[in-house]
Structures are given as C-alpha cells and as structure tokens.
Design a protein around this motif. Structure first.
Motif, PDB file in Angstrom:
ATOM      1  N   LEU A 114       0.815  -1.219   0.000  1.00 39.11           N
ATOM      2  CA  LEU A 114       0.000   0.000   0.000  1.00 39.11           C
ATOM      3  C   LEU A 114       0.845   1.266   0.000  1.00 39.11           C
ATOM      4  O   LEU A 114       0.362   2.340  -0.356  1.00 39.11           O
ATOM      5  N   TRP A 115       2.133   1.156   0.415  1.00 39.64           N
ATOM      6  CA  TRP A 115       3.017   2.318   0.280  1.00 39.64           C
ATOM      7  C   TRP A 115       3.117   2.717  -1.197  1.00 39.64           C
ATOM      8  O   TRP A 115       3.181   3.897  -1.527  1.00 39.64           O
ATOM      9  N   THR A 130       0.762   2.355  -3.388  1.00 40.91           N
ATOM     10  CA  THR A 130      -0.486   3.060  -3.683  1.00 40.91           C
ATOM     11  C   THR A 130      -0.390   4.519  -3.274  1.00 40.91           C
ATOM     12  O   THR A 130      -0.777   5.426  -4.023  1.00 40.91           O
ATOM     13  N   SER A 131       0.151   4.759  -2.079  1.00 36.13           N
ATOM     14  CA  SER A 131       0.286   6.141  -1.599  1.00 36.13           C
ATOM     15  C   SER A 131       1.212   6.957  -2.495  1.00 36.13           C
ATOM     16  O   SER A 131       0.949   8.140  -2.770  1.00 36.13           O
ATOM     17  N   ARG A 161      -7.333  12.983  -1.437  1.00 28.97           N
ATOM     18  CA  ARG A 161      -6.072  12.264  -1.651  1.00 28.97           C
ATOM     19  C   ARG A 161      -5.337  12.085  -0.328  1.00 28.97           C
ATOM     20  O   ARG A 161      -4.799  11.012  -0.052  1.00 28.97           O
ATOM     21  N   PHE A 182      -6.900   9.348   1.640  1.00 30.47           N
ATOM     22  CA  PHE A 182      -6.506   8.021   1.152  1.00 30.47           C
ATOM     23  C   PHE A 182      -5.108   7.642   1.655  1.00 30.47           C
ATOM     24  O   PHE A 182      -4.870   6.491   2.044  1.00 30.47           O
ATOM     25  N   ILE A 183      -4.192   8.592   1.642  1.00 32.84           N
ATOM     26  CA  ILE A 183      -2.831   8.307   2.123  1.00 32.84           C
ATOM     27  C   ILE A 183      -2.853   7.984   3.616  1.00 32.84           C
ATOM     28  O   ILE A 183      -2.191   7.030   4.067  1.00 32.84           O
ATOM     29  N   MET A 243      -8.889   3.330  -6.670  1.00 32.22           N
ATOM     30  CA  MET A 243      -8.618   3.276  -5.233  1.00 32.22           C
ATOM     31  C   MET A 243      -9.529   2.260  -4.553  1.00 32.22           C
ATOM     32  O   MET A 243      -9.073   1.418  -3.772  1.00 32.22           O
ATOM     33  N   ILE A 275      -0.711   8.001  -5.484  1.00 30.71           N
ATOM     34  CA  ILE A 275      -1.608   9.110  -5.171  1.00 30.71           C
ATOM     35  C   ILE A 275      -0.848  10.434  -5.276  1.00 30.71           C
ATOM     36  O   ILE A 275      -1.359  11.417  -5.830  1.00 30.71           O
ATOM     37  N   THR A 316      -5.416   6.786   5.249  1.00 29.24           N
ATOM     38  CA  THR A 316      -6.076   5.473   5.342  1.00 29.24           C
ATOM     39  C   THR A 316      -5.085   4.351   5.054  1.00 29.24           C
ATOM     40  O   THR A 316      -5.031   3.356   5.787  1.00 29.24           O
ATOM     41  N   ASN A 317      -4.285   4.507   3.984  1.00 27.23           N
ATOM     42  CA  ASN A 317      -3.281   3.486   3.653  1.00 27.23           C
ATOM     43  C   ASN A 317      -2.306   3.282   4.806  1.00 27.23           C
ATOM     44  O   ASN A 317      -1.958   2.148   5.147  1.00 27.23           O
ATOM     45  N   THR A 318      -1.867   4.378   5.399  1.00 27.24           N
ATOM     46  CA  THR A 318      -0.911   4.307   6.504  1.00 27.24           C
ATOM     47  C   THR A 318      -1.524   3.570   7.695  1.00 27.24           C
ATOM     48  O   THR A 318      -0.875   2.708   8.303  1.00 27.24           O
TER      49      THR A 318
END
Length: 197
Positions: A39-40, A42-43, A138, A141-142, A86, A46, A144-146
């Motif tokens: 997921l990093w 993915t971030s 955005r 989302f970052i 996403m 973004i 959330t990923n973290t």
C-alpha cells in the motif's frame, strides 16, 4: 533526441493518471494477496497523480496547447477513474461481504454528478464542499493506507466501511440540499427580475 522536460505536453500529464490507476489496482492486489506494505506503492501513486493533475493545466497554458475542452473533460473523467481504482484496490484487501465499497463508490460518484449538474445549471464549477475537495480526499486516502499498514490484523478496519459509507451519504445529503436551495434562490431571483420588467 527526446527531452522529458521539454517534450512533455499537458495531455501526457493528464493521461498519466491511467498509469497511476493501473498501478494502484496492482498494488492493492499485491497488498491483499502478499504483503500489506504494498500500500506504500499506492500512496506514492496518489502523490504522482496529485502532481500530474496539478501541473497539466499549467503546462497547457504555458505551451498554449489549446486543449481547454478536452482537458476539462479528460481531467474530470480520469478523476472518477482514479477514485474507482482506489476502491478496487481496497476491495482486494477486505472481505467486503456486504459490498460496502461498491456503495461508497456510488456515493462518491454522486458528488461528481452533483458538481457537473450544478455547473450545467449555473455555469459555476465547484469541486470542494465544506472545505473538502480532491486534495483533501487524496490526503485521506494516504492516511487510510498508513493506518491499514500499521494496524492491519490488529484492528478490524473493514468494520469501519459502513461508517465511511454513512458519513459519505450524510455529506451527500447536505451537499444536495444546499445546492438545490441555492438553485431555488437563483430561480426566484430571476423570476422576480423578469416580473419587474
């Protein structure tokens, strides 16, 4: 010879969102199948999407590309594709038996529909409501990923999906209510102006 700075056009930056979207789906799949730390990636996508979205219009104006209508259309259509990518990425991570992610996509898509219908009716384009716009989404989302990376397996984050959906529907109701109220007011003002002539 090819110079990536000199030869990059506005449409290259706009269309690069497709690359970021494909990689977001891929990283979501890898995070769900192998290791949540994907997921990093993915971030990072973004951030790339934010940067290319930020600079595509500036490059177009600087180079006098003239793609105003095309840029408006593709930029906003690809924003929707970005949102879809996403949520597709997240669907690989969670066993979403109630298809909550699909309903979240529907509610987020409704915000975009509201913006475009409002623009068609008033010629005033708004993409931010209650101080929340694409940049804040955005960032959300970052974050959330973290949170998913750090708390995966320890906190059932999938159980938060209904709350996210409920919040998005509540926000949508508030946005539609204020938008229709503004339209009604404009119509009544126009009606009074016509009657006074």
């Amino acid at each position: 010879h090819y110079d990536p700075i000199e030869d990059t056009e506005t449409y290259h930056l706009t269309m690069s969102t497709l690359i970021w979207c494909i990689l977001i789906v891929l990283f979501g799949y890898l995070a769900g199948k192998y290791n949540i730390r994907w997921l990093w990636g993915t971030s990072i996508m973004i951030v790339f999407q934010y940067l290319t979205d930020l600079f595509d219009g500036a490059v177009g104006r600087h180079r006098n590309t003239g793609l105003i209508h095309w840029g408006y259309y593709m930029d906003h259509f690809l924003d929707y594709i970005f949102l879809c990518s996403m949520l597709i990425g997240y669907s690989f991570i969670y066993n979403d038996r109630y298809n909550t992610i699909f309903f979240i996509l529907v509610s987020y898509g409704a915000f975009m529909v509201n913006s475009f219908l409002s623009f068609a009716a008033t010629n005033e384009f708004r993409i931010s409501y209650f101080k929340i716009g694409p940049t804040e989404m955005r960032l959300a989302f970052i974050i959330t990923n973290t949170l998913i990376i750090f708390f995966h397996g320890r906190v059932p984050l999938a159980s938060t999906l209904p709350y996210i959906f409920t919040a998005s529907v509540a926000g949508l109701i508030a946005v539609v209510y204020t938008t229709q109220k503004m339209m009604w007011r404009k119509d009544m003002e126009n009606k009074k102006a016509l009657e006074s002539k």
